[in-house]
Design a protein around this motif. Structure first.
Motif, PDB file in Angstrom:
ATOM      1  N   ALA A   1      82.731  82.861  64.747  1.00 11.79           N
ATOM      2  CA  ALA A   1      83.049  81.594  64.044  1.00 11.79           C
ATOM      3  C   ALA A   1      84.375  81.503  63.238  1.00 11.79           C
TER       4      ALA A   1
ATOM      5  N   VAL B   1      79.106  78.455  61.334  1.00 13.88           N
ATOM      6  CA  VAL B   1      78.424  79.274  62.150  1.00 13.88           C
ATOM      7  C   VAL B   1      77.385  78.315  63.131  1.00 13.88           C
TER       8      VAL B   1
ATOM      9  N   ALA C   1      79.494  77.035  66.037  1.00  9.90           N
ATOM     10  CA  ALA C   1      79.756  77.988  66.840  1.00  9.90           C
ATOM     11  C   ALA C   1      78.760  78.423  67.733  1.00  9.90           C
TER      12      ALA C   1
END
Length: 114
Positions: free
Chosen positions: A50, A57, A60
């Motif tokens: 990420a 996060v 990602a």
């Protein structure tokens, strides 16, 4: 445009077409970037990837799911990456290419050579 620039653009265009043929014609560029980030940094965690991608996060994570064997909707994914629990910390997953992902990278590398 110089001849060198034209050659580079053509290579990039061919590589993009290969990715779309392998992943799908509607694949977002961010998912392609996520695939390339894993290919260039195998074994990293979601948080590390990420950071490389410049995203959070959760975004990602969705991208990695779409690239794995099952997407975020629990449907068949692209099966280009796999995640493996870190044996030292089972809460952490590490991301690597699948055999299909390695083949795509090899094809892209060949395209970029020509």
């Amino acid at each position: 445009m110089t001849d060198e620039e034209r050659i580079a653009i053509r290579k990039l265009y061919r590589a993009q077409r290969q990715v779309r043929a392998s992943i799908g014609p509607q694949v977002p560029s961010q998912v392609v970037q996520a695939f390339l980030a894993v290919a260039d940094n195998e074994g990293l965690t979601l948080t590390e990837l990420a950071d490389i991608l410049g995203t959070n996060v959760s975004t990602a994570s969705r991208q990695m799911l779409d690239l794995s064997d099952r997407n975020r909707k629990m449907e068949a994914g692209h099966n280009l990456i796999s995640r493996t629990p870190d044996p030292m910390n089972l809460r952490v997953n590490r991301y690597t290419l699948t055999p299909k992902g390695r083949i795509l990278i090899q094809e892209l590398a060949e395209t970029m050579k020509d």
